[in-house]
Design a protein around this motif. Structure first.
Motif, PDB file in Angstrom:
ATOM      1  N   ALA A  14       0.825  -1.209   0.000  1.00 46.85           N
ATOM      2  CA  ALA A  14       0.000   0.000   0.000  1.00 46.85           C
ATOM      3  C   ALA A  14       0.861   1.262   0.000  1.00 46.85           C
ATOM      4  N   ASP A  33      10.612   3.405   5.837  1.00 45.34           N
ATOM      5  CA  ASP A  33      10.324   2.065   6.356  1.00 45.34           C
ATOM      6  C   ASP A  33      11.461   1.666   7.294  1.00 45.34           C
ATOM      7  N   ASN A  51       0.076 -13.353  -5.800  1.00 41.43           N
ATOM      8  CA  ASN A  51      -1.313 -13.396  -6.302  1.00 41.43           C
ATOM      9  C   ASN A  51      -1.843 -11.965  -6.112  1.00 41.43           C
ATOM     10  N   SER A 182       4.846  -4.795  12.437  1.00 39.37           N
ATOM     11  CA  SER A 182       4.785  -4.198  13.780  1.00 39.37           C
ATOM     12  C   SER A 182       3.384  -3.647  14.010  1.00 39.37           C
ATOM     13  N   GLU A 352      -1.208 -15.239   7.339  1.00 41.20           N
ATOM     14  CA  GLU A 352      -0.962 -14.387   6.160  1.00 41.20           C
ATOM     15  C   GLU A 352      -1.472 -12.974   6.380  1.00 41.20           C
ATOM     16  N   GLU A 380      -3.474  -3.010   5.110  1.00 42.13           N
ATOM     17  CA  GLU A 380      -3.860  -4.010   6.110  1.00 42.13           C
ATOM     18  C   GLU A 380      -3.961  -3.462   7.535  1.00 42.13           C
ATOM     19  N   PHE A 393      -4.231  -7.868  -1.526  1.00 37.27           N
ATOM     20  CA  PHE A 393      -3.464  -6.908  -2.332  1.00 37.27           C
ATOM     21  C   PHE A 393      -4.399  -5.910  -3.023  1.00 37.27           C
TER      22      PHE A 393
HETATM   23  P1  FDA Z   1       2.772  -4.604   4.141  1.00 33.07           P
HETATM   24  O1  FDA Z   1       2.952  -5.624   5.216  1.00 33.07           O
HETATM   25  O2  FDA Z   1       2.910  -5.025   2.738  1.00 33.07           O
HETATM   26  O3  FDA Z   1       3.782  -3.396   4.384  1.00 33.07           O
HETATM   27  C1  FDA Z   1       3.947  -2.789   5.626  1.00 33.07           C
HETATM   28  C2  FDA Z   1       5.302  -2.127   5.644  1.00 33.07           C
HETATM   29  O4  FDA Z   1       5.386  -1.325   6.801  1.00 33.07           O
HETATM   30  C3  FDA Z   1       6.443  -3.118   5.715  1.00 33.07           C
HETATM   31  O5  FDA Z   1       7.396  -2.822   4.712  1.00 33.07           O
HETATM   32  C4  FDA Z   1       7.031  -2.915   7.119  1.00 33.07           C
HETATM   33  O6  FDA Z   1       8.432  -3.109   7.171  1.00 33.07           O
HETATM   34  C5  FDA Z   1       6.657  -1.474   7.387  1.00 33.07           C
HETATM   35  N1  FDA Z   1       6.568  -1.153   8.803  1.00 33.07           N
HETATM   36  C6  FDA Z   1       5.944  -1.836   9.792  1.00 33.07           C
HETATM   37  N2  FDA Z   1       6.112  -1.225  10.961  1.00 33.07           N
HETATM   38  C7  FDA Z   1       6.858  -0.110  10.726  1.00 33.07           C
HETATM   39  C8  FDA Z   1       7.363   0.910  11.559  1.00 33.07           C
HETATM   40  N3  FDA Z   1       7.170   0.895  12.883  1.00 33.07           N
HETATM   41  N4  FDA Z   1       8.103   1.891  10.986  1.00 33.07           N
HETATM   42  C9  FDA Z   1       8.353   1.893   9.647  1.00 33.07           C
HETATM   43  N5  FDA Z   1       7.902   0.933   8.820  1.00 33.07           N
HETATM   44  C10 FDA Z   1       7.145  -0.052   9.354  1.00 33.07           C
HETATM   45  N6  FDA Z   1      -2.144 -11.116  -0.204  1.00 33.07           N
HETATM   46  C11 FDA Z   1      -2.625 -11.275  -1.462  1.00 33.07           C
HETATM   47  O7  FDA Z   1      -3.528 -10.540  -1.849  1.00 33.07           O
HETATM   48  N7  FDA Z   1      -2.099 -12.232  -2.288  1.00 33.07           N
HETATM   49  C12 FDA Z   1      -1.097 -13.081  -1.895  1.00 33.07           C
HETATM   50  O8  FDA Z   1      -0.600 -13.898  -2.685  1.00 33.07           O
HETATM   51  C13 FDA Z   1      -0.628 -12.957  -0.558  1.00 33.07           C
HETATM   52  N8  FDA Z   1       0.308 -13.822  -0.064  1.00 33.07           N
HETATM   53  C14 FDA Z   1       0.807 -13.661   1.191  1.00 33.07           C
HETATM   54  C15 FDA Z   1       1.769 -14.552   1.667  1.00 33.07           C
HETATM   55  C16 FDA Z   1       2.299 -14.372   2.948  1.00 33.07           C
HETATM   56  C17 FDA Z   1       3.304 -15.361   3.461  1.00 33.07           C
HETATM   57  C18 FDA Z   1       1.866 -13.280   3.745  1.00 33.07           C
HETATM   58  C19 FDA Z   1       2.444 -13.049   5.113  1.00 33.07           C
HETATM   59  C20 FDA Z   1       0.887 -12.417   3.276  1.00 33.07           C
HETATM   60  C21 FDA Z   1       0.346 -12.594   2.014  1.00 33.07           C
HETATM   61  N9  FDA Z   1      -0.654 -11.748   1.525  1.00 33.07           N
HETATM   62  C22 FDA Z   1      -1.149 -11.933   0.252  1.00 33.07           C
HETATM   63  C23 FDA Z   1      -1.141 -10.606   2.323  1.00 33.07           C
HETATM   64  C24 FDA Z   1      -0.470  -9.319   1.808  1.00 33.07           C
HETATM   65  O9  FDA Z   1       0.925  -9.518   1.766  1.00 33.07           O
HETATM   66  C25 FDA Z   1      -0.791  -8.139   2.720  1.00 33.07           C
HETATM   67  O10 FDA Z   1      -2.173  -8.048   2.935  1.00 33.07           O
HETATM   68  C26 FDA Z   1      -0.279  -6.847   2.083  1.00 33.07           C
HETATM   69  O11 FDA Z   1       1.124  -6.895   1.920  1.00 33.07           O
HETATM   70  C27 FDA Z   1      -0.660  -5.659   2.949  1.00 33.07           C
HETATM   71  O12 FDA Z   1      -0.065  -4.513   2.400  1.00 33.07           O
HETATM   72  P2  FDA Z   1       0.340  -3.309   3.364  1.00 33.07           P
HETATM   73  O13 FDA Z   1       1.097  -2.367   2.519  1.00 33.07           O
HETATM   74  O14 FDA Z   1      -0.828  -2.859   4.116  1.00 33.07           O
HETATM   75  O15 FDA Z   1       1.340  -3.975   4.413  1.00 33.07           O
END
Ligand code: FDA
Length: 429
Positions: A14, A33, A51, A182, A352, A380, A393
């Motif tokens: 996102a 980040d 995906n 986090s 996930e 998320e 996604f």
């Molecule tokens: P995302 O988790 O992508 O990004 C958050 C970012 O914030 C990270 O880079 C993190 O380092 C950073 N961050 C956190 N705390 C912080 C802080 N205190 N200071 C600075 N930075 C910070 N979904 C889907 O639609 N299709 C799929 O195939 C999959 N497959 C999948 C596999 C696995 C193993 C997982 C764990 C998850 C999936 N998902 C998925 C879910 C999908 O990955 C997830 O919903 C999205 O990445 C969410 O996007 P966001 O940008 O909200 O969070």
């Protein structure tokens, strides 16, 4: 003080998408980040092929594929930025993809192609990116303390003090802490008085009590199509997907989907032979076959499962012709309505996604801005969770786009009537 139109915290799906889109509108964007690498979840998603969306999203009925205290909240963003929009972008970047199952679209080559596309969007938008860089505190400045009218927020970061007109929290959920997850976004929400729906792991394997699971422990690695259900009456939900036996319990798409609806302490029901009429087949086998029941059963379910199943009852360990009608009925009933109560889940280490998050009652569904002016939440971290299959996604892209299009440019009047909420990020929720 160095200042930007917007600081986006979190360079995941996102955050990257929002940064690129906002930059391309002419905003001065800082994306930061605390991890060294961007978008680690994108990289590992979909077995390394991401995906990235789902063609079956029904934006008029989001409750079909999204879980939230208010499932209608995501309708606006999802209908304004659709899977077709994201597919067009992917095609524009020459990324080859394919449909796998139930509308799920995956990259042909690698999720890294998608990350390159997101980074290219940021480069086009002139986004400044700082990594690794943690935010220590976020303060909303009273008018009298603002050096410039557009600077409403002051962020203390590892790389110095930053001013910004808007702040976007894109810090994701709590799953897989090893790659940077986090609860920072939830704590920032709490700091500004926003409500947070208690988070819990979703799309997660289920675990069972060691002794009760012993008869099935040898089945680890076995996969088969099932019907799986949980809940009562109008809350009952059923999925037709593959189930996977693990050493500690159950996983696979069927269980992951259902886990997001499962309530601790309640049972789940599994039909292990959903494609056949088991009572009729067993009655027929009894009439015509001289084989052991286990060998008959192995025609309809995997042989390892048939063996583990008949081992549970001496009445099943004989030729099918010698089994009583009652014993066969019991077998059919137990296989087609296997009821069990999970002891728990594998937790955030294996989940996930995170269910719950920033309460949508405190967010605008049009812009993702919170009731704290100039503070936005996307992806998320918000209480919107999709099914397995590209839905999460698509929510990340759609909520990021809604926010990016709504962020004010520096020429617009600054937020003046905001209530003052001077406080620090709590260390715990
Ligand atoms: P995302 O988790 O992508 O990004 C958050 C970012 O914030 C990270 O880079 C993190 O380092 C950073 N961050 C956190 N705390 C912080 C802080 N205190 N200071 C600075 N930075 C910070 N979904 C889907 O639609 N299709 C799929 O195939 C999959 N497959 C999948 C596999 C696995 C193993 C997982 C764990 C998850 C999936 N998902 C998925 C879910 C999908 O990955 C997830 O919903 C999205 O990445 C969410 O996007 P966001 O940008 O909200 O969070």
């Amino acid at each position: 003080m160095l200042s930007f139109d917007v600081v986006i915290v979190g360079a995941g799906a996102a955050g990257l998408f929002c940064a690129g889109a906002a930059g391309q509108r002419g905003l001065r964007v800082l994306l930061l980040d605390h991890s060294e690498k961007v978008a680690e979840k994108v990289r590992i998603s979909g077995g390394g092929r991401a995906n990235f969306t789902n063609r079956d999203i029904d934006v008029r009925q989001p409750h079909k594929h999204f879980i939230s205290a208010n499932p209608n909240f995501c309708r606006s963003a999802l209908s304004r930025y659709t899977p077709q929009d994201f597919i067009a972008l992917v095609q524009q970047h020459g990324i080859a993809f394919h449909e796998k199952h139930k509308g799920q679209l995956f990259c042909d080559h690698s999720a890294a192609d998608l990350i390159d596309m997101l980074l290219a969007g940021c480069a086009t938008g002139g986004v400044t990116r700082w990594q690794p860089c943690a935010v220590r505190s976020i303060a909303f400045l009273p008018d009298t303390q603002r050096e410039k009218v557009e600077v409403c927020y002051q962020l203390m970061t590892d790389q110095g003090v930053i001013g910004a007109r808007s702040v976007v929290m894109a810090t994701g959920g709590l799953s897989i802490p090893a790659i940077g997850a986090s609860d920072f976004g939830h704590r920032v929400a709490a700091q500004f008085g926003l409500r947070v729906v208690p988070p819990r792991p979703g799309l997660v394997p289920l675990t069972f009590d060691g002794a009760a699971w012993a008869p099935y422990a040898d089945l680890a690695g076995l996969s088969l199509p099932v019907l799986i259900s949980t809940g009562e009456k109008k809350h009952r939900i059923t999925f037709a997907e593959d189930l996977l036996f693990t050493h500690r319990g159950l996983s696979g798409p069927a269980v992951l989907q259902m886990s997001s609806y499962w309530q601790p302490g309640t049972p789940i029901q599994i039909n292990l032979a959903p494609e056949i009429d088991l009572p009729a087949q067993l009655a027929d086998a009894k009439r015509r076959s001289r084989k052991l029941l286990v060998n008959e059963l192995a025609q309809w379910v995997p042989a390892r499962l048939a063996e583990a199943w008949v081992a549970q009852d001496p009445d099943w360990q004989r030729p099918v012709a010698e089994c009583s009608d009652k014993a066969l009925a019991r077998l059919a009933e137990r296989l087609s309505r296997w009821e069990l109560v999970p002891t728990g889940t594998e937790g955030y280490k294996k989940a996930e996604v995170t269910l719950g998050g920033v309460d949508t009652r405190d967010l605008s569904s049009q812009t993702m801005e919170s009731t704290q002016p100039g503070l936005y939440f996307i992806g998320e971290v918000v209480d919107v969770t999709g099914w397995l299959g590209g839905y999460n996604f698509q929510w990340a892209w759609a909520s990021a786009q809604a926010c990016a299009q709504a962020l004010p440019l520096s020429t617009a009047p600054a937020v003046e009537s905001a209530p003052l909420r001077l406080s620090t990020v709590p260390s715990k929720l």
